[in-house]
Design a protein around this motif. Structure first.
Motif, PDB file in Angstrom:
ATOM      1  N   GLN A  18      33.590  30.951  47.486  1.00 53.90           N
ATOM      2  CA  GLN A  18      34.672  31.729  46.613  1.00 53.90           C
ATOM      3  C   GLN A  18      34.226  31.296  45.340  1.00 53.90           C
ATOM      4  N   VAL A  20      35.057  32.446  41.005  1.00 50.71           N
ATOM      5  CA  VAL A  20      36.042  32.959  39.912  1.00 50.71           C
ATOM      6  C   VAL A  20      35.358  32.801  38.272  1.00 50.71           C
ATOM      7  N   ARG A  31      37.868  37.297  40.797  1.00 52.98           N
ATOM      8  CA  ARG A  31      37.746  36.386  41.905  1.00 52.98           C
ATOM      9  C   ARG A  31      37.345  37.199  43.060  1.00 52.98           C
ATOM     10  N   GLU A  33      35.020  36.483  47.104  1.00 52.75           N
ATOM     11  CA  GLU A  33      34.483  35.521  48.219  1.00 52.75           C
ATOM     12  C   GLU A  33      33.575  36.536  49.047  1.00 52.75           C
TER      13      GLU A  33
END
Length: 75
Positions: A18, A20, A31, A33
């Protein structure tokens, strides 16, 4: 300082990354993933980074770079 964060989690042979990136004023946030095999960690990381840059992260980094260069100017 660059407002970037990342987290990696391993479950068996699966890797979940993940990430950001946030503008300095906090108004823009991107953001994302990605999930894949642990043995592909570097490729997954690069893909995730590319996706964040395409989403708008590149603009944020360029803005931070400009601000940094402007603050280095000596009068």
């Amino acid at each position: 300082q660059v407002p970037i964060g990342a987290l990696g989690e391993v479950n068996g042979n699966q890797l979940r990354l993940q990430a950001v990136i946030v503008s300095l004023n906090g108004e823009k946030l991107f953001r994302d993933e990605i999930i894949g095999e642990v043995r592909e960690a570097e490729t997954l990381g690069r893909r995730l980074a590319d996706r964040l840059l395409e989403m708008g992260g590149l603009e944020i980094l360029e803005e931070i770079r400009r601000m940094s260069q402007e603050s280095r100017v000596e009068w």
